[in-house]
Design an enzyme around this catalytic site. Structure first.
Site, short mmCIF file in Angstrom:
data_model
loop_
_atom_site.label_atom_id
_atom_site.label_comp_id
_atom_site.label_asym_id
_atom_site.label_seq_id
_atom_site.Cartn_x
_atom_site.Cartn_y
_atom_site.Cartn_z
CG ASP A 67 13.17 0.93 56.92
OD1 ASP A 67 12.24 1.33 57.53
OD2 ASP A 67 13.00 0.43 55.77
CG ASN A 136 13.04 -1.45 44.41
OD1 ASN A 136 12.48 -1.66 45.47
ND2 ASN A 136 14.28 -0.71 44.50
CG HIS A 138 12.58 -1.35 48.83
ND1 HIS A 138 12.76 -0.46 48.45
CD2 HIS A 138 11.48 -1.34 49.34
CE1 HIS A 138 12.19 0.47 48.75
NE2 HIS A 138 11.07 0.08 49.28
CD GLU A 143 16.55 -0.11 47.63
OE1 GLU A 143 15.54 -0.65 47.31
OE2 GLU A 143 16.61 1.07 47.58
C1 F6R Z 1 9.31 1.65 55.07
C2 F6R Z 1 10.01 0.66 54.20
C3 F6R Z 1 9.75 0.30 52.94
C4 F6R Z 1 8.29 0.83 52.30
C5 F6R Z 1 8.13 0.65 50.72
C6 F6R Z 1 6.77 0.79 50.28
O1 F6R Z 1 9.64 1.32 56.39
O2 F6R Z 1 10.52 -0.41 54.97
O3 F6R Z 1 10.18 -0.79 52.38
O4 F6R Z 1 7.33 -0.33 52.88
O5 F6R Z 1 9.17 1.36 50.23
O6 F6R Z 1 6.54 2.33 50.68
P1 F6R Z 1 5.02 2.95 50.50
O7 F6R Z 1 4.21 2.50 51.43
O8 F6R Z 1 5.42 4.55 50.67
O9 F6R Z 1 4.81 2.55 49.18
#
Ligand code: F6R
Length: 256
Positions: A67, A136, A138, A143
Protein backbone atom coordinates in the site's frame (compact mmCIF):
# COMPACT_ATOMS: atom_id res chain seq x y z
CA UNK A 1 -2.72 -21.34 10.41
CA UNK A 2 0.63 -22.09 12.00
CA UNK A 3 0.80 -20.01 15.16
CA UNK A 4 4.41 -19.45 16.27
CA UNK A 5 4.70 -17.80 19.68
CA UNK A 6 8.30 -16.76 20.17
CA UNK A 7 9.96 -15.14 23.16
CA UNK A 8 10.25 -11.59 21.89
CA UNK A 9 10.29 -9.33 18.84
CA UNK A 10 13.95 -10.16 18.11
CA UNK A 11 13.20 -13.86 17.73
CA UNK A 12 10.13 -13.18 15.60
CA UNK A 13 12.02 -10.83 13.29
CA UNK A 14 14.91 -13.27 12.92
CA UNK A 15 12.49 -16.08 12.09
CA UNK A 16 10.72 -14.01 9.42
CA UNK A 17 13.98 -12.69 7.96
CA UNK A 18 15.31 -16.26 7.72
CA UNK A 19 12.15 -17.51 6.01
CA UNK A 20 12.38 -14.76 3.41
CA UNK A 21 16.13 -15.00 2.78
CA UNK A 22 15.96 -18.82 2.65
CA UNK A 23 13.35 -18.44 -0.06
CA UNK A 24 15.58 -16.00 -1.95
CA UNK A 25 18.52 -18.44 -1.64
CA UNK A 26 16.48 -21.27 -3.16
CA UNK A 27 14.66 -19.06 -5.68
CA UNK A 28 16.85 -16.04 -6.58
CA UNK A 29 14.04 -14.50 -8.67
CA UNK A 30 11.46 -14.81 -5.89
CA UNK A 31 8.55 -12.38 -5.80
CA UNK A 32 8.17 -10.77 -2.37
CA UNK A 33 5.08 -8.97 -1.07
CA UNK A 34 6.20 -6.36 1.47
CA UNK A 35 4.64 -4.32 4.25
CA UNK A 36 5.56 -1.11 6.01
CA UNK A 37 4.78 0.08 9.56
CA UNK A 38 6.67 -0.51 12.78
CA UNK A 39 6.28 -4.30 12.76
CA UNK A 40 8.63 -5.30 9.88
CA UNK A 41 11.42 -2.76 10.53
CA UNK A 42 13.64 -5.20 12.41
CA UNK A 43 12.92 -7.97 9.91
CA UNK A 44 14.26 -5.73 7.14
CA UNK A 45 17.34 -4.88 9.24
CA UNK A 46 18.01 -8.59 9.63
CA UNK A 47 17.49 -9.25 5.92
CA UNK A 48 20.10 -6.55 5.24
CA UNK A 49 22.48 -8.24 7.70
CA UNK A 50 21.98 -11.64 6.06
CA UNK A 51 22.51 -10.04 2.63
CA UNK A 52 25.83 -8.57 3.82
CA UNK A 53 27.13 -11.48 5.87
CA UNK A 54 25.92 -14.40 3.80
CA UNK A 55 25.92 -12.76 0.38
CA UNK A 56 22.28 -13.48 -0.33
CA UNK A 57 21.58 -11.42 -3.44
CA UNK A 58 18.32 -9.57 -4.17
CA UNK A 59 19.48 -8.72 -7.71
CA UNK A 60 16.75 -10.76 -9.39
CA UNK A 61 14.09 -10.46 -6.70
CA UNK A 62 10.88 -8.61 -7.53
CA UNK A 63 8.89 -6.82 -4.83
CA UNK A 64 5.35 -5.54 -4.53
CA UNK A 65 4.37 -3.39 -1.57
CA UNK A 66 0.92 -3.63 -0.08
CA UNK A 67 0.00 0.00 0.00
CA UNK A 68 0.79 3.70 -0.18
CA UNK A 69 -0.93 6.84 1.08
CA UNK A 70 -2.85 8.65 -1.63
CA UNK A 71 -2.11 12.26 -2.48
CA UNK A 72 1.23 12.83 -0.75
CA UNK A 73 4.55 13.18 -2.58
CA UNK A 74 6.41 9.92 -2.91
CA UNK A 75 9.46 11.79 -1.59
CA UNK A 76 7.55 12.70 1.63
CA UNK A 77 9.56 11.23 4.56
CA UNK A 78 6.45 9.33 5.76
CA UNK A 79 5.50 7.91 2.37
CA UNK A 80 5.83 4.17 2.02
CA UNK A 81 8.15 4.75 -0.95
CA UNK A 82 10.54 6.55 1.45
CA UNK A 83 10.06 3.92 4.16
CA UNK A 84 11.04 1.06 1.85
CA UNK A 85 14.08 2.87 0.45
CA UNK A 86 15.24 3.71 3.97
CA UNK A 87 14.79 0.30 5.57
CA UNK A 88 15.51 -2.12 2.73
CA UNK A 89 15.89 -1.13 -0.90
CA UNK A 90 18.86 1.25 -0.50
CA UNK A 91 20.68 -1.32 1.62
CA UNK A 92 20.58 -4.39 -0.62
CA UNK A 93 21.51 -5.01 -4.25
CA UNK A 94 17.93 -4.96 -5.52
CA UNK A 95 17.34 -3.65 -9.02
CA UNK A 96 15.11 -0.56 -8.57
CA UNK A 97 13.23 -1.56 -11.72
CA UNK A 98 12.03 -4.67 -9.90
CA UNK A 99 10.57 -2.66 -7.04
CA UNK A 100 6.85 -1.86 -7.01
CA UNK A 101 5.12 0.38 -4.48
CA UNK A 102 1.64 1.69 -5.33
CA UNK A 103 1.74 5.19 -6.75
CA UNK A 104 0.67 7.95 -4.38
CA UNK A 105 -0.62 10.15 -7.19
CA UNK A 106 -1.74 8.04 -10.13
CA UNK A 107 -3.38 10.05 -12.92
CA UNK A 108 -6.16 7.52 -13.18
CA UNK A 109 -6.63 5.49 -10.01
CA UNK A 110 -8.69 2.65 -11.52
CA UNK A 111 -6.26 2.19 -14.42
CA UNK A 112 -3.30 2.27 -12.06
CA UNK A 113 -4.84 -0.36 -9.78
CA UNK A 114 -5.60 -2.67 -12.73
CA UNK A 115 -2.00 -2.18 -13.93
CA UNK A 116 -0.62 -3.07 -10.46
CA UNK A 117 -2.68 -6.26 -10.35
CA UNK A 118 -1.46 -7.16 -13.81
CA UNK A 119 2.20 -6.56 -12.90
CA UNK A 120 1.81 -9.02 -10.01
CA UNK A 121 0.35 -11.58 -12.42
CA UNK A 122 3.08 -10.96 -15.01
CA UNK A 123 5.71 -11.55 -12.30
CA UNK A 124 4.16 -14.97 -11.69
CA UNK A 125 2.33 -14.08 -8.47
CA UNK A 126 3.68 -13.39 -4.99
CA UNK A 127 5.74 -16.19 -3.43
CA UNK A 128 5.69 -14.85 0.10
CA UNK A 129 3.68 -11.94 1.50
CA UNK A 130 4.75 -10.24 4.72
CA UNK A 131 1.95 -8.60 6.73
CA UNK A 132 1.41 -6.63 9.90
CA UNK A 133 -2.01 -6.33 11.49
CA UNK A 134 -3.73 -3.04 12.24
CA UNK A 135 -5.27 -2.42 15.65
CA UNK A 136 -8.67 -2.77 13.94
CA UNK A 137 -7.72 -6.01 12.16
CA UNK A 138 -6.82 -4.48 8.81
CA UNK A 139 -4.28 -6.07 6.50
CA UNK A 140 -2.77 -3.71 3.96
CA UNK A 141 -5.21 -0.83 4.22
CA UNK A 142 -8.21 -3.11 3.92
CA UNK A 143 -10.24 -1.60 6.70
CA UNK A 144 -13.08 -3.43 8.51
CA UNK A 145 -15.97 -4.33 6.16
CA UNK A 146 -13.64 -4.44 3.13
CA UNK A 147 -14.78 -7.12 0.73
CA UNK A 148 -12.91 -10.35 1.42
CA UNK A 149 -12.61 -10.71 -2.38
CA UNK A 150 -11.36 -7.14 -3.00
CA UNK A 151 -8.60 -6.23 -5.46
CA UNK A 152 -6.16 -3.29 -5.50
CA UNK A 153 -8.11 -0.06 -5.10
CA UNK A 154 -8.37 3.21 -3.21
CA UNK A 155 -9.75 3.07 0.35
CA UNK A 156 -10.86 5.59 2.94
CA UNK A 157 -8.77 5.25 6.09
CA UNK A 158 -10.61 4.89 9.39
CA UNK A 159 -10.17 7.32 12.25
CA UNK A 160 -8.49 4.49 14.21
CA UNK A 161 -5.88 3.89 11.49
CA UNK A 162 -5.21 7.62 11.08
CA UNK A 163 -4.82 7.95 14.86
CA UNK A 164 -2.46 4.95 15.02
CA UNK A 165 -0.34 6.44 12.21
CA UNK A 166 -0.29 10.01 13.54
CA UNK A 167 3.27 9.61 14.85
CA UNK A 168 4.48 9.59 11.23
CA UNK A 169 2.83 12.90 10.38
CA UNK A 170 2.73 14.86 13.65
CA UNK A 171 -1.02 15.54 13.83
CA UNK A 172 -4.04 13.50 12.70
CA UNK A 173 -5.10 16.26 10.28
CA UNK A 174 -1.89 15.69 8.34
CA UNK A 175 -2.47 11.91 7.97
CA UNK A 176 -3.90 11.30 4.49
CA UNK A 177 -7.59 10.28 4.33
CA UNK A 178 -7.02 7.73 1.55
CA UNK A 179 -4.62 5.03 0.49
CA UNK A 180 -4.15 2.69 -2.43
CA UNK A 181 -3.95 -0.88 -1.21
CA UNK A 182 -3.75 -4.39 -2.56
CA UNK A 183 -7.10 -6.04 -1.98
CA UNK A 184 -7.79 -8.94 0.33
CA UNK A 185 -8.36 -11.14 -2.72
CA UNK A 186 -4.95 -10.04 -4.04
CA UNK A 187 -3.24 -10.86 -0.73
CA UNK A 188 -4.98 -14.24 -0.53
CA UNK A 189 -3.46 -15.30 -3.87
CA UNK A 190 0.07 -15.15 -2.39
CA UNK A 191 1.56 -18.63 -2.15
CA UNK A 192 2.73 -18.13 1.45
CA UNK A 193 1.88 -15.50 4.04
CA UNK A 194 3.72 -14.38 7.17
CA UNK A 195 1.79 -12.13 9.54
CA UNK A 196 3.57 -10.67 12.54
CA UNK A 197 2.42 -8.80 15.66
CA UNK A 198 4.15 -7.65 18.82
CA UNK A 199 3.04 -6.24 22.16
CA UNK A 200 -0.06 -6.34 24.34
CA UNK A 201 -1.70 -3.60 22.23
CA UNK A 202 -2.18 -6.21 19.47
CA UNK A 203 -3.25 -9.08 21.78
CA UNK A 204 -7.02 -8.72 21.42
CA UNK A 205 -7.02 -8.28 17.64
CA UNK A 206 -4.59 -11.22 17.27
CA UNK A 207 -7.05 -13.35 19.25
CA UNK A 208 -9.90 -12.28 16.98
CA UNK A 209 -7.82 -13.05 13.88
CA UNK A 210 -6.90 -16.57 15.03
CA UNK A 211 -9.77 -17.70 17.24
CA UNK A 212 -12.69 -15.54 16.14
CA UNK A 213 -15.06 -16.07 13.24
CA UNK A 214 -14.03 -15.22 9.69
CA UNK A 215 -15.60 -11.83 9.19
CA UNK A 216 -15.07 -8.72 7.10
CA UNK A 217 -15.25 -6.83 10.42
CA UNK A 218 -11.80 -8.28 11.18
CA UNK A 219 -10.18 -8.47 7.73
CA UNK A 220 -7.16 -10.48 8.98
CA UNK A 221 -9.51 -13.29 10.06
CA UNK A 222 -9.83 -14.27 6.39
CA UNK A 223 -6.29 -15.65 6.66
CA UNK A 224 -7.90 -18.67 8.37
CA UNK A 225 -8.96 -19.63 4.82
CA UNK A 226 -5.42 -19.48 3.38
CA UNK A 227 -3.54 -22.80 3.09
CA UNK A 228 -0.11 -21.50 4.11
CA UNK A 229 -0.04 -18.81 6.80
CA UNK A 230 2.50 -18.41 9.57
CA UNK A 231 1.41 -16.13 12.42
CA UNK A 232 4.65 -15.07 14.12
CA UNK A 233 3.97 -13.27 17.40
CA UNK A 234 5.71 -12.50 20.65
CA UNK A 235 4.46 -13.59 24.10
CA UNK A 236 2.69 -10.25 24.66
CA UNK A 237 0.74 -10.35 21.40
CA UNK A 238 -0.20 -13.96 22.24
CA UNK A 239 -1.36 -13.12 25.75
CA UNK A 240 -5.12 -13.11 24.99
CA UNK A 241 -5.17 -16.41 23.05
CA UNK A 242 -7.40 -19.03 24.64
CA UNK A 243 -5.44 -21.92 23.13
CA UNK A 244 -1.97 -20.47 23.63
CA UNK A 245 -0.54 -23.62 25.25
CA UNK A 246 -1.91 -25.75 22.43
CA UNK A 247 -0.17 -23.61 19.76
CA UNK A 248 3.09 -23.91 21.69
CA UNK A 249 2.70 -27.67 21.95
CA UNK A 250 2.06 -27.93 18.19
CA UNK A 251 5.11 -25.73 17.52
CA UNK A 252 7.33 -27.88 19.79
CA UNK A 253 6.17 -31.02 17.97
CA UNK A 254 6.24 -29.62 14.44
CA UNK A 255 7.61 -32.01 11.82
CA UNK A 256 11.10 -31.20 10.51
C1 F6R B 1 1.55 -1.40 6.11
C2 F6R B 1 0.24 -2.01 6.23
C3 F6R B 1 -0.52 -2.02 7.51
C4 F6R B 1 0.32 -2.32 8.75
C5 F6R B 1 -0.53 -2.29 10.01
C6 F6R B 1 0.30 -2.50 11.26
O1 F6R B 1 2.05 -1.51 4.81
O2 F6R B 1 -0.23 -2.49 5.26
O3 F6R B 1 -1.54 -2.99 7.42
O4 F6R B 1 0.94 -3.56 8.62
O5 F6R B 1 -1.20 -1.07 10.11
O6 F6R B 1 1.13 -1.39 11.45
P1 F6R B 1 2.29 -1.41 12.54
O7 F6R B 1 3.27 -2.43 12.10
O8 F6R B 1 2.85 -0.02 12.48
O9 F6R B 1 1.64 -1.75 13.83
Amino acid sequence: MDVFILKNEDECSEYAARMITDLVKSKPNAVLGLATGRTPIDTYARMVRIHNEEHVSFKDVKTFNLDEYYGIDESHPSSYHSFMQKHLFSKVDINQENVHVPSSKPQNVAEFCAWYENEIKKAGGIDIQLLGIGGNGHIGFNEPTSSLASRTRIKVLTEKTRTDNTFDFGTIEKVPMHAITMGIGTIMESRQIIIMAFGTKKADIVRQMIEGPVTALVPASVLQMHPSVKVIIDEDAASALERKEYYKWVFDNRPN
